[in-house]
Structures are given as structure tokens and as C-alpha cells.
Design a protein around this motif. Structure first.
Motif, PDB file in Angstrom:
ATOM      1  N   CYS A  83      26.224  65.628  49.137  1.00  0.00           N
ATOM      2  CA  CYS A  83      24.824  65.599  48.688  1.00  0.00           C
ATOM      3  C   CYS A  83      24.484  64.194  48.194  1.00  0.00           C
ATOM      4  O   CYS A  83      25.143  63.679  47.277  1.00  0.00           O
ATOM      5  CB  CYS A  83      24.608  66.625  47.579  1.00  0.00           C
ATOM      6  SG  CYS A  83      22.901  66.661  46.966  1.00  0.00           S
ATOM      7  N   CYS A 137      23.362  64.528  44.173  1.00  0.00           N
ATOM      8  CA  CYS A 137      24.284  64.817  43.066  1.00  0.00           C
ATOM      9  C   CYS A 137      25.751  64.686  43.446  1.00  0.00           C
ATOM     10  O   CYS A 137      26.623  64.976  42.642  1.00  0.00           O
ATOM     11  CB  CYS A 137      24.013  66.207  42.501  1.00  0.00           C
ATOM     12  SG  CYS A 137      24.356  67.546  43.676  1.00  0.00           S
ATOM     13  N   ALA A 155      27.617  66.504  45.231  1.00  0.00           N
ATOM     14  CA  ALA A 155      28.352  67.760  45.413  1.00  0.00           C
ATOM     15  C   ALA A 155      28.518  68.028  46.904  1.00  0.00           C
ATOM     16  O   ALA A 155      27.947  67.343  47.758  1.00  0.00           O
ATOM     17  CB  ALA A 155      27.622  68.911  44.739  1.00  0.00           C
ATOM     18  N   GLN A 156      29.306  69.046  47.232  1.00  0.00           N
ATOM     19  CA  GLN A 156      29.527  69.400  48.630  1.00  0.00           C
ATOM     20  C   GLN A 156      28.308  70.137  49.184  1.00  0.00           C
ATOM     21  O   GLN A 156      27.696  70.953  48.498  1.00  0.00           O
ATOM     22  CB  GLN A 156      30.770  70.274  48.769  1.00  0.00           C
ATOM     23  CG  GLN A 156      31.163  70.551  50.211  1.00  0.00           C
ATOM     24  CD  GLN A 156      32.374  71.449  50.331  1.00  0.00           C
ATOM     25  OE1 GLN A 156      32.450  72.495  49.702  1.00  0.00           O
ATOM     26  NE2 GLN A 156      33.341  71.045  51.146  1.00  0.00           N
ATOM     27  N   CYS A 207      23.194  72.281  49.063  1.00  0.00           N
ATOM     28  CA  CYS A 207      24.089  71.724  48.051  1.00  0.00           C
ATOM     29  C   CYS A 207      24.714  72.866  47.255  1.00  0.00           C
ATOM     30  O   CYS A 207      24.029  73.817  46.861  1.00  0.00           O
ATOM     31  CB  CYS A 207      23.303  70.788  47.140  1.00  0.00           C
ATOM     32  SG  CYS A 207      24.208  70.219  45.690  1.00  0.00           S
ATOM     33  N   GLN A 208      26.014  72.784  47.004  1.00  0.00           N
ATOM     34  CA  GLN A 208      26.695  73.858  46.292  1.00  0.00           C
ATOM     35  C   GLN A 208      26.372  73.879  44.802  1.00  0.00           C
ATOM     36  O   GLN A 208      26.613  74.876  44.133  1.00  0.00           O
ATOM     37  CB  GLN A 208      28.211  73.720  46.487  1.00  0.00           C
ATOM     38  CG  GLN A 208      28.650  73.853  47.931  1.00  0.00           C
ATOM     39  CD  GLN A 208      28.208  75.179  48.537  1.00  0.00           C
ATOM     40  OE1 GLN A 208      28.771  76.229  48.241  1.00  0.00           O
ATOM     41  NE2 GLN A 208      27.198  75.139  49.393  1.00  0.00           N
ATOM     42  N   GLU A 209      25.807  72.807  44.286  1.00  0.00           N
ATOM     43  CA  GLU A 209      25.419  72.773  42.876  1.00  0.00           C
ATOM     44  C   GLU A 209      23.946  73.116  42.677  1.00  0.00           C
ATOM     45  O   GLU A 209      23.564  73.606  41.623  1.00  0.00           O
ATOM     46  CB  GLU A 209      25.712  71.385  42.279  1.00  0.00           C
ATOM     47  CG  GLU A 209      27.191  71.060  42.164  1.00  0.00           C
ATOM     48  CD  GLU A 209      27.925  72.032  41.252  1.00  0.00           C
ATOM     49  OE1 GLU A 209      27.348  72.435  40.231  1.00  0.00           O
ATOM     50  OE2 GLU A 209      29.068  72.393  41.571  1.00  0.00           O
ATOM     51  N   SER A 210      23.120  72.835  43.676  1.00  0.00           N
ATOM     52  CA  SER A 210      21.694  73.148  43.583  1.00  0.00           C
ATOM     53  C   SER A 210      21.203  73.640  44.941  1.00  0.00           C
ATOM     54  O   SER A 210      20.455  72.945  45.648  1.00  0.00           O
ATOM     55  CB  SER A 210      20.906  71.907  43.132  1.00  0.00           C
ATOM     56  OG  SER A 210      19.559  72.226  42.871  1.00  0.00           O
ATOM     57  N   HIS A 256      18.268  71.229  46.586  1.00  0.00           N
ATOM     58  CA  HIS A 256      18.832  70.169  47.436  1.00  0.00           C
ATOM     59  C   HIS A 256      19.144  70.783  48.804  1.00  0.00           C
ATOM     60  O   HIS A 256      20.242  71.276  49.042  1.00  0.00           O
ATOM     61  CB  HIS A 256      20.087  69.583  46.797  1.00  0.00           C
ATOM     62  CG  HIS A 256      19.859  69.003  45.434  1.00  0.00           C
ATOM     63  ND1 HIS A 256      20.884  68.571  44.611  1.00  0.00           N
ATOM     64  CD2 HIS A 256      18.702  68.796  44.742  1.00  0.00           C
ATOM     65  CE1 HIS A 256      20.373  68.124  43.486  1.00  0.00           C
ATOM     66  NE2 HIS A 256      19.058  68.246  43.538  1.00  0.00           N
TER      67      HIS A 256
END
Length: 337
Positions: free
Chosen positions: A291, A294, A296-297, A315-318, A322
Motif C-alpha cells: 500500500c 500506509c 501494509a500488504q 489494503c489489509q489495514e484499511s 485504501h
């Protein structure tokens, strides 16, 4: 894959800025695409310690004992057998599955080289171990002048490492997660045959009920409900097949992959260098990216409800904010949200 010619540095110890570049590249790759298996930990150690050694003006060569201690914490005993198992993995299955992805990752960072590992055999006696170090290999067909020009984009995707398929999918796909010949058709014909059987059975039962003069019973109603459910599921499978043919790629069903696998796709493709008459093959593949917002993956997921009939990168965080497009031909995308 075939080995490429190593690039030699100009420094005293044979290491130069190429080594710094590939160590940083490998570190970035592992931060997104690495896992917790020990061979990934070995690569992580080599990337971190190579940068550390170079900053101290030392040679970034490591023996088996140092690598094993960093990965397992063990300090006693012969480390050769332990490292030998992981060396076989790194130069075998891991290389076959991940080398192309590492090459693309390095290319996307503007490099014409990519990181790999090398074993330098010792000239000493039985007590002297071989030394392990990172080496820079040339990306096939890559040069600063001949770099492939892609449209401006926000994210790059690369194939992730070896997948874990369900027990029945492992029967259809080979060790490269590819199905061809009759195995490929086993993904298609059972669905179409099932749709045909359910359709014929439903038509027959409806005709039989229309010939009856007695009112519908609870049993008849239950049969109709089951027919409707089976018809809906069969239609769903047929729609997936049609979508795979039209779009060349769909998200794999949950029952085709391991319990902890996410973002796996079923894709139709032709091998590189094949001619127009070569039949397409089916493969299970997992694309991942980093990403740009951020770090992240990013994994592939369904685009619904905002982007119907599209596969997008989330995005695995958002995962809701995202969101990126995905182009299977260029393996890149731009920000959708």
C-alpha cells in the motif's frame, strides 16, 4: 529458472552499491511478501545484517552458525544439516515460486538487478564452513534503456509465494498450481453437468405436479424449495464459469484454498513464448502489493458493492478506504479510493 550472470562490484571486497541496493530491496520485499517460515527468516537476517556489516566496513559473509543462531537461538552443535535443509528449499521450491516475483519487485523499484543468495565454499578442512552472502543478479531482458514503460500507476502487484490449496484442489493442480488437459476441464464440466441435471429434474418434477389433480402438500412444497436452492447454486457455478471465460480471472472459491489463505485467484493463462494455438491453462495464483499510503500488504478482493464485477486490491489495514484497481496484464493499478 536459469542462473544469470552476477554483477561484480568495484570495491575492495567485491561489494559495492549494488549490494546495498539488493539488500534494501530484499528487506522491502520480505516486509510485505515474507512469512514466518525459517527460510524467510534466513533471508531477513541476510538483508538486515548485510546492511549492518557494510555500514561497519566489514564483509557481509555469514557462516551457518551465525545464521542458525539468529533464526533459532541455538549456539551449540553442527549447523550444517540444519542449513542444508533450508538451502535445498531456497534453491528449489522457493526459487521456482518466488524468483519471478522478486525480479518484478526489484524492477518496479527501478533496478536492473535483483537479490539472491550464494554459497561460497571454504577451501579449509572439515571444521571450516561455507559462507553465505547476497549477490546481485541481472533481471532477464532488463536494462536502463529498455525498461518497460507502463502508464502512471500507484501500486504494483507481484505473485506471492507458494499457496496452500485444499485437499481436493491439490488433486487437480500440480505443484506449480497449474491445471491443464483433463484436469482443467474437471473445473468446468462438473458445474455444467450439474446445472443440466438440476434443470432437467426441475422441469420433470414441475411437469409431474402439473398432471396431478390433488392440491400441493407440504412434501411437494419442500421438494420445490430444494429444487429452487439447487437450481440457484448450479446457476451460481455456471455464472462463475462464464465470468472466468470472459474476464480470464476470478477470485477462487473458499473451498479451493487452505483455511488461512486469502486473496487467491483462479486465472486462465498461456505460458510465455507459446503460440496462438496453445490452449490456455488454469492456475491458482495470489497477487500482492504494498500500500503506497500506509505500507501494509494489499491483497485482491471482490469490488462489490462500489466496484461491481471488478477485482480490486484492498489494503489489509484499511480495506474500505485504501482501494486500488488491478490489471492482470500489467500487474499494476491506480487508486480507486
Amino acid at each position: 529458472m536459469n542462473n544469470n550472470h552476477k554483477l561484480t562490484g568495484s570495491s575492495t571486497n567485491g561489494f559495492d552499491q549494488n549490494t546495498v541496493a539488493i539488500a534494501e530491496c530484499l528487506k522491502d520485499y520480505l516486509s510485505v511478501h515474507g512469512r514466518t517460515a525459517q527460510h524467510f527468516q534466513i533471508l531477513r537476517f541476510l538483508a538486515d545484517e548485510t546492511l549492518q556489516r557494510l555500514s561497519e566496513g566489514k564483509q557481509p559473509w555469514f557462516n551457518y552458525l551465525a545464521i542458525r543462531e539468529a533464526v533459532t537461538g541455538e549456539t551449540e552443535g553442527d549447523a550444517s544439516a540444519w542449513f542444508g535443509r533450508h538451502w535445498k528449499t531456497l534453491t528449489g521450491d522457493f526459487r521456482q515460486k518466488c524468483e519471478e516475483g522478486i525480479q518484478k519487485f526489484a524492477s518496479d523499484q527501478g533496478l536492473t538487478i535483483y537479490p539472491w543468495i550464494e554459497k561460497r565454499e571454504s577451501n579449509g578442512g572439515a571444521g571450516n564452513q561455507a559462507l553465505i552472502c547476497l549477490v546481485a543478479l541481472a533481471i532477464p531482458g532488463s536494462s536502463p534503456q529498455a525498461a518497460k514503460k507502463l502508464p502512471e500507476h500507484d501500486i504494483d502487484y507481484i505473485p506471492a509465494e507458494k499457496l496452500k490449496l485444499s485437499w481436493w484442489a491439490r488433486w487437480l493442480f500440480n505443484k506449480d498450481q497449474v491445471a491443464e488437459g483433463w484436469r482443467k476441464w474437471m473445473l468446468v464440466w462438473p458445474n455444467l453437468i450439474g446445472l443440466g441435471i438440476v434443470s432437467l429434474l426441475g422441469v420433470f418434477l414441475l411437469w409431474a405436479m402439473s398432471q396431478s389433480t390433488s392440491p400441493l402438500t407440504a412434501s411437494d412444497t419442500t421438494i420445490l424449495i430444494y429444487i429452487g436452492l439447487f437450481a440457484w447454486y448450479a446457476r451460481h457455478l455456471a455464472d462463475r464459469f462464464c465470468r472466468l471465460v470472459d474476464d480470464r480471472i476470478i477470485l477462487a472459491s473458499d473451498h479451493m484454498v487452505g483455511f488461512k489463505e486469502f486473496g487467491v485467484c483462479l486465472e486462465l493463462f498461456k505460458p510465455e513464448g507459446s503460440n496462438a494455438d496453445t490452449p490456455k491453462r488454469a492456475r491458482m495464483i495470489k497477487y500482492a502489493g504494498t500500500c503506497p499510503i500506509c505500507s501494509a500488504q494489499v491483497l485482491l478482493d471482490k469490488g462489490e458493492p462500489d466496484f461491481p464485477r471488478r477485482i480490486v486490491g484492498r489494503c489489509q489495514e484499511s480495506p474500505r478506504e485504501h482501494v486500488f484497481s488491478f490489471d492482470r496484464a500489467t500487474r499494476c493499478g491506480y487508486r480507486l479510493r
